[in-house]
Scaffold this motif. Sequence first.
Motif, mmCIF file in Angstrom:
data_model
loop_
_atom_site.group_PDB
_atom_site.id
_atom_site.type_symbol
_atom_site.label_atom_id
_atom_site.label_comp_id
_atom_site.label_asym_id
_atom_site.label_seq_id
_atom_site.Cartn_x
_atom_site.Cartn_y
_atom_site.Cartn_z
ATOM 1 N N ARG A 192 0.829 -1.208 0.000
ATOM 2 C CA ARG A 192 0.000 0.000 0.000
ATOM 3 C C ARG A 192 0.859 1.252 0.000
ATOM 4 O O ARG A 192 0.580 2.233 -0.712
ATOM 5 N N ALA A 193 1.950 1.270 0.779
ATOM 6 C CA ALA A 193 2.843 2.428 0.834
ATOM 7 C C ALA A 193 3.515 2.669 -0.514
ATOM 8 O O ALA A 193 3.644 3.812 -0.976
ATOM 9 N N ASN A 194 3.940 1.581 -1.158
ATOM 10 C CA ASN A 194 4.552 1.726 -2.479
ATOM 11 C C ASN A 194 3.554 2.285 -3.493
ATOM 12 O O ASN A 194 3.908 3.114 -4.348
ATOM 13 N N ALA A 195 2.309 1.824 -3.407
ATOM 14 C CA ALA A 195 1.276 2.330 -4.308
ATOM 15 C C ALA A 195 1.024 3.818 -4.067
ATOM 16 O O ALA A 195 0.767 4.580 -5.003
ATOM 17 N N GLN A 196 1.110 4.223 -2.796
ATOM 18 C CA GLN A 196 0.902 5.635 -2.470
ATOM 19 C C GLN A 196 2.035 6.490 -3.041
ATOM 20 O O GLN A 196 1.802 7.589 -3.556
ATOM 21 N N VAL A 197 3.263 5.978 -2.966
ATOM 22 C CA VAL A 197 4.404 6.703 -3.541
ATOM 23 C C VAL A 197 4.219 6.860 -5.045
ATOM 24 O O VAL A 197 4.436 7.939 -5.616
ATOM 25 N N ARG A 198 3.809 5.776 -5.722
ATOM 26 C CA ARG A 198 3.609 5.850 -7.172
ATOM 27 C C ARG A 198 2.490 6.823 -7.529
ATOM 28 O O ARG A 198 2.558 7.517 -8.549
ATOM 29 N N PHE A 199 1.453 6.891 -6.705
ATOM 30 C CA PHE A 199 0.366 7.836 -6.954
ATOM 31 C C PHE A 199 0.856 9.271 -6.833
ATOM 32 O O PHE A 199 0.528 10.131 -7.666
ATOM 33 N N ILE A 200 1.665 9.549 -5.819
ATOM 34 C CA ILE A 200 2.195 10.907 -5.632
ATOM 35 C C ILE A 200 3.078 11.279 -6.817
ATOM 36 O O ILE A 200 3.010 12.401 -7.347
ATOM 37 N N GLN A 201 3.930 10.352 -7.256
ATOM 38 C CA GLN A 201 4.797 10.615 -8.400
ATOM 39 C C GLN A 201 3.982 10.857 -9.674
ATOM 40 O O GLN A 201 4.301 11.747 -10.474
ATOM 41 N N ALA A 202 2.926 10.063 -9.860
ATOM 42 C CA ALA A 202 2.082 10.227 -11.050
ATOM 43 C C ALA A 202 1.353 11.562 -11.026
ATOM 44 O O ALA A 202 1.196 12.219 -12.061
ATOM 45 N N ARG A 203 0.910 11.973 -9.847
ATOM 46 C CA ARG A 203 0.223 13.257 -9.734
ATOM 47 C C ARG A 203 1.170 14.408 -10.063
ATOM 48 O O ARG A 203 0.797 15.367 -10.759
ATOM 49 N N ASN A 204 2.412 14.309 -9.594
ATOM 50 C CA ASN A 204 3.402 15.337 -9.914
ATOM 51 C C ASN A 204 3.729 15.338 -11.404
ATOM 52 O O ASN A 204 3.876 16.408 -12.025
ATOM 53 N N ALA A 205 3.835 14.151 -12.007
ATOM 54 C CA ALA A 205 4.138 14.058 -13.431
ATOM 55 C C ALA A 205 3.023 14.668 -14.267
ATOM 56 O O ALA A 205 3.284 15.311 -15.297
ATOM 57 N N GLU A 206 1.772 14.489 -13.849
ATOM 58 C CA GLU A 206 0.659 15.078 -14.588
ATOM 59 C C GLU A 206 0.728 16.599 -14.529
ATOM 60 O O GLU A 206 0.538 17.289 -15.544
ATOM 61 N N GLY A 207 1.003 17.138 -13.343
ATOM 62 C CA GLY A 207 1.117 18.591 -13.225
ATOM 63 C C GLY A 207 2.247 19.152 -14.074
ATOM 64 O O GLY A 207 2.111 20.195 -14.708
ATOM 65 N N THR A 208 3.386 18.441 -14.102
ATOM 66 C CA THR A 208 4.511 18.871 -14.923
ATOM 67 C C THR A 208 4.167 18.843 -16.405
ATOM 68 O O THR A 208 4.514 19.759 -17.165
ATOM 69 N N ALA A 209 3.462 17.790 -16.829
ATOM 70 C CA ALA A 209 3.074 17.667 -18.240
ATOM 71 C C ALA A 209 2.148 18.809 -18.656
ATOM 72 O O ALA A 209 2.276 19.355 -19.766
ATOM 73 N N LYS A 210 1.233 19.203 -17.795
ATOM 74 C CA LYS A 210 0.330 20.303 -18.137
ATOM 75 C C LYS A 210 1.070 21.644 -18.136
ATOM 76 O O LYS A 210 0.734 22.539 -18.921
ATOM 77 N N ALA A 211 2.078 21.776 -17.277
ATOM 78 C CA ALA A 211 2.899 22.989 -17.316
ATOM 79 C C ALA A 211 3.651 23.077 -18.642
ATOM 80 O O ALA A 211 3.773 24.156 -19.233
ATOM 81 N N GLN A 212 4.157 21.943 -19.117
ATOM 82 C CA GLN A 212 4.836 21.918 -20.413
ATOM 83 C C GLN A 212 3.859 22.193 -21.557
ATOM 84 O O GLN A 212 4.214 22.835 -22.546
ATOM 85 N N LEU A 213 2.635 21.731 -21.418
ATOM 86 C CA LEU A 213 1.607 22.030 -22.422
ATOM 87 C C LEU A 213 1.321 23.527 -22.445
ATOM 88 O O LEU A 213 1.162 24.121 -23.532
ATOM 89 N N ASN A 214 1.246 24.148 -21.283
ATOM 90 C CA ASN A 214 1.063 25.602 -21.237
ATOM 91 C C ASN A 214 2.180 26.325 -21.990
ATOM 92 O O ASN A 214 1.936 27.274 -22.744
ATOM 93 N N GLN A 215 3.413 25.868 -21.783
ATOM 94 C CA GLN A 215 4.537 26.490 -22.477
ATOM 95 C C GLN A 215 4.411 26.301 -23.984
ATOM 96 O O GLN A 215 4.683 27.226 -24.762
ATOM 97 N N ALA A 216 4.007 25.102 -24.410
ATOM 98 C CA ALA A 216 3.845 24.843 -25.845
ATOM 99 C C ALA A 216 2.775 25.744 -26.449
ATOM 100 O O ALA A 216 2.885 26.165 -27.607
ATOM 101 N N MET A 217 1.728 26.053 -25.672
ATOM 102 C CA MET A 217 0.664 26.934 -26.156
ATOM 103 C C MET A 217 1.043 28.405 -26.059
ATOM 104 O O MET A 217 0.355 29.257 -26.616
#
Length: 435
Positions: A192-217
């Motif tokens: 469960r702890a490992n799954a929580q770490v992966r969720f936090i990392q995925a949430r951060n990666a999504e935010g970073t991807a949208k920031a990069q999309l903003n830059q592209a736009m």
Amino acid sequence: MRTLAMVVVLGWCSGALAAEPSRVLTLEQAEVTAREQQPQLRSARAGTDAARARVDQARSGFLPQVSGNASYDVGTNRVGTSSGGVVSGGTARRFSAGLTANQLLYDFGRTSGRLTASRRSAEAQEATQAQTLEDVLLDVRASYFDALTQRALLDVARETLESEEKRLKQVKAAVEVGNRPEIDLLQQRTARANAQVRFIQARNAEGTAKAQLNQAMGVEGSTDYAVADVVVAPVEGEDSATDVLVERALAARGDVKARELQVRAQEAQVGATRSDFWPSLGATAGATDTGTDPADATWNVSGGLSLSWPLFEGGRTRAEVREQRALLRDTQAQQDVLRQQVRLEVEQARLAVTASREALSAAEEALVNARERLRLAEGRYQAGVGNIIELSDAQVEYTNAAAQRVQATYDLATSRATLARALGTQPHSVVAMAP
């Protein structure tokens, strides 16, 4: 050439572990925003405007050149005598005004060659602007697909975390009644702890991807939005031979057209520079109004022809011709480099599409098998014939397979968008349809 069709599906459920974004961004909206706000496009448009202004500058050489002047002088006429005295002659006034016009008659193609060169350069800049738009839109699409990928991976991480939390409750209950050893509880807590770490990392990666999309736009703003899902249809002729696709690309791409026009512009520049060896014939006309006072000045007019021929300039013109010819060879070499680059881009994009299709097919099969294995492992554990290690391994394999399928899905979308750009596809070939 209609090479892309996209089906836009609006809305998605963010689940219980994240707040619902305040708005949904579609691919079409992202592209429109980039067209309006991307600094690269503003810079390209400014370059085109400057190139058109240079055409007008070159054209001005064919038009009359008119200048005017006016002056009014006041002074004293004082003369010295032999005895050292001064005799005053009064005050002198002089007024003068005039107009002068010059018209080029013939200069052996010097001015016309420079006008042709500037026109070809302006056309090349327009083609470069069109290619810049294609590059910007490709960057937007790639960033958009990456944001979709990260959003889907976040959903996988969320689903895994929810499954691990649910399983933790089940294992805890089984341990409390003595049906399972306490080590199972520790193992599940770790999972469960490992799954929580992966969720936090995925949430951060999504935010970073949208920031990069903003830059592209070209947007400086919040990433509080969700990206709408898209399905990319096959590119027309994506399975064709490389030579066929390369010919399509060479006929359609803006950068190829721009390079061809730059070669033609440099050829015209060579001719214009070579014409400096020959004379230039022009006509002049002028009118002056001269007198002691503007009210009683006298008009005079003049006119004539002028021939200007630089007989010796220390070899400057000859050196300039050599320079322009060298620049022409350089431009032709760059044209050949671009043709080779186009072939490489088309070949790479075509291979990427083929590989992505095959990878997606394999990933879907792997996901089906991993889902079935997880189902069997859960059944064996509940029946008491399986152990927690087997179940954890099955969960990890299912999570990896789901993530792999997500990555393969949007890799294919990105590969097809890249192939479309390599073939010179125009933005209107992306069609958004209602779900």
